[in-house]
Design an enzyme around this catalytic site. Sequence first.
Site, short mmCIF file in Angstrom:
data_model
loop_
_atom_site.label_atom_id
_atom_site.label_comp_id
_atom_site.label_asym_id
_atom_site.label_seq_id
_atom_site.Cartn_x
_atom_site.Cartn_y
_atom_site.Cartn_z
N CYS A 190 0.83 -1.21 0.00
CA CYS A 190 0.00 0.00 0.00
C CYS A 190 0.88 1.27 0.00
O CYS A 190 1.58 1.54 0.98
CB CYS A 190 -0.91 -0.05 1.23
SG CYS A 190 -1.73 1.48 1.65
N CYS A 226 0.15 3.74 2.78
CA CYS A 226 0.63 3.17 4.05
C CYS A 226 2.12 3.44 4.22
O CYS A 226 2.59 3.80 5.30
CB CYS A 226 0.39 1.66 4.09
SG CYS A 226 -1.35 1.17 4.01
#
Length: 117
Positions: A30, A33
């Site tokens: 991600c 993230c």
Amino acid sequence: MATIDLTGAEFDATVTDNDIVLVDFWASWCGPCRQFAPIYERVSEKHPDLVFAKVDTEAEQALAASANIRSIPTLMIFKQGYLVFNQPGALPPEALEDLVQQVTDLDVEAALATQQD
């Protein structure tokens, strides 16, 4: 304290045994993230009295499912065992600091009483 990795086996005890627990649900693939991770780490170092935990949603799929994670990163914050914040999306450093201060100042008992009225 910096951040700790949290598993499903430790989740409930960590949330109930500590006054304030921030939990970052993330995954290695991600992009947002990965952008949020250093911000989260820096803020955690400024607040050693709070628990900053990370849950790898790939390794802890059952925990992510039980927490109803639909988007990552998702930040959850617990105070005195109660979920007081739950929001997907990466936060800039100033917003995370402000959020930490708001949760620190939050009177959980008063908030619960207000909800019951």
